[in-house]
Design an enzyme around this catalytic site. Sequence first.
Site, mmCIF file in Angstrom:
data_model
loop_
_atom_site.group_PDB
_atom_site.id
_atom_site.type_symbol
_atom_site.label_atom_id
_atom_site.label_comp_id
_atom_site.label_asym_id
_atom_site.label_seq_id
_atom_site.Cartn_x
_atom_site.Cartn_y
_atom_site.Cartn_z
ATOM 1 N N GLY A 14 0.831 -1.317 0.097
ATOM 2 C CA GLY A 14 -0.205 -0.201 -0.078
ATOM 3 C C GLY A 14 0.658 1.241 0.094
ATOM 4 N N GLY A 36 5.826 4.168 -8.578
ATOM 5 C CA GLY A 36 6.616 2.843 -8.913
ATOM 6 C C GLY A 36 5.804 1.811 -8.610
ATOM 7 C CG HIS A 37 3.416 0.788 -5.355
ATOM 8 N ND1 HIS A 37 3.619 1.712 -4.535
ATOM 9 C CD2 HIS A 37 4.278 -0.365 -4.671
ATOM 10 C CE1 HIS A 37 4.045 1.471 -3.403
ATOM 11 N NE2 HIS A 37 4.509 0.176 -3.480
HETATM 12 P P1 AMP Z 1 6.199 -2.192 -1.283
HETATM 13 O O1 AMP Z 1 4.920 -1.884 -1.316
HETATM 14 O O2 AMP Z 1 7.341 -1.175 -1.082
HETATM 15 O O3 AMP Z 1 6.466 -3.547 -0.723
HETATM 16 O O4 AMP Z 1 6.566 -2.493 -3.058
HETATM 17 C C1 AMP Z 1 5.709 -3.374 -3.882
HETATM 18 C C2 AMP Z 1 6.331 -3.581 -4.855
HETATM 19 O O5 AMP Z 1 6.499 -2.395 -5.703
HETATM 20 C C3 AMP Z 1 7.712 -4.326 -4.940
HETATM 21 O O6 AMP Z 1 8.154 -5.347 -6.022
HETATM 22 C C4 AMP Z 1 8.492 -3.263 -5.149
HETATM 23 O O7 AMP Z 1 9.881 -3.578 -5.453
HETATM 24 C C5 AMP Z 1 8.001 -2.331 -6.289
HETATM 25 N N1 AMP Z 1 8.422 -0.906 -6.045
HETATM 26 C C6 AMP Z 1 8.361 -0.213 -4.995
HETATM 27 N N2 AMP Z 1 8.976 1.022 -5.222
HETATM 28 C C7 AMP Z 1 9.390 1.026 -6.791
HETATM 29 C C8 AMP Z 1 9.781 2.155 -7.569
HETATM 30 N N3 AMP Z 1 10.262 3.108 -7.145
HETATM 31 N N4 AMP Z 1 9.826 1.534 -8.727
HETATM 32 C C9 AMP Z 1 9.564 0.338 -9.248
HETATM 33 N N5 AMP Z 1 9.119 -0.819 -8.294
HETATM 34 C C10 AMP Z 1 8.745 -0.324 -6.929
#
Ligand code: AMP
Length: 290
Positions: free
Chosen positions: A34, A39-40
């Site tokens: 969340g 990026g997400h």
């Molecule tokens: P998180 O919510 O931080 O657990 O991230 C969920 C997914 O989004 C994971 O696979 C992360 O590697 C990816 N993610 C988070 N930040 C970025 C970003 N800046 N660019 C690409 N993928 C991202």
Amino acid sequence: MTTSTRIDSIAALRRALEPARRAGQTIALVPTMGALHAGHGSLIERARRESDVVVVSVFVNPIQFDNATDFAAYQINLDADTAFCGERGADLVFAPPAGEMYPPDRATHVEVERLGEHLCGRFRPGHFRGVTTVVAKLFNIVQPHRAYFGEKDAQQLAIIERMVRDLDFPIEIVPVETVREPDGVAMSSRNRRLSPGERGLAPLLYAALSKGRTAILEGCTSGREARQLILDCLAAEPQLRPEYVEVVDAASMEPVEDLRGRRLRLAAAVWLGSTRLIDNVAAVCLQQPD
Ligand code: AMP
């Protein structure tokens, strides 16, 4: 604009996916915690282009936090995240409460050995075991054809790829390039915790890693030298406190000294005030061993 349907139980999610599965449609999963940002968004959009049904999981996984303060500070807004998923074309948002994922008498974990020994794994005991356990559960719950993970968390990606291979999950893992702010800072939910002053210093992390990558492209073949170059660059700003800087083999995630002929990741974690930021860049050393 489409809207995403939010589902909070495993049984309801399985029911919702049943017609698509029976019709032979492809299902994509984007696991997240969340607090969604661009990026997400790039993972969700890529999943949308490549599959018939897109499921985004939004679950702040308690068992992957090694630090209670960090867990408490991890604030998300489910309504905003559901709207975000809808805008990017996701069909379903799976947002279970912790009790739905973890019955009190649970006794099983999934652990990938060795790949978690360095980098973040060294400083966050139990973190990757928590990640692989929740991702294995999500894979079994959603049974997607493809799952999308960001290169931003390169060690996590390598560990999940190994888990999928070792445990024969019939799932294609799709890596997605890191999305950055215009000044190079990797997008992260944790960036919101930086003060304006700290945010101003954050670009130095990517700049330092990029310097290491350039040195390797220009002929540096020593892991120690490349690492020192990155550390020297970070030292320009004393408020930025490195937790680790490593030059690792991209497959094993183990630090390497002789870089010749290798695919590499240059990875670092730094503290800015009370916020921990991670980033990494890929590099290839074109010089071949003798
Ligand atoms: P998180 O919510 O931080 O657990 O991230 C969920 C997914 O989004 C994971 O696979 C992360 O590697 C990816 N993610 C988070 N930040 C970025 C970003 N800046 N660019 C690409 N993928 C991202």
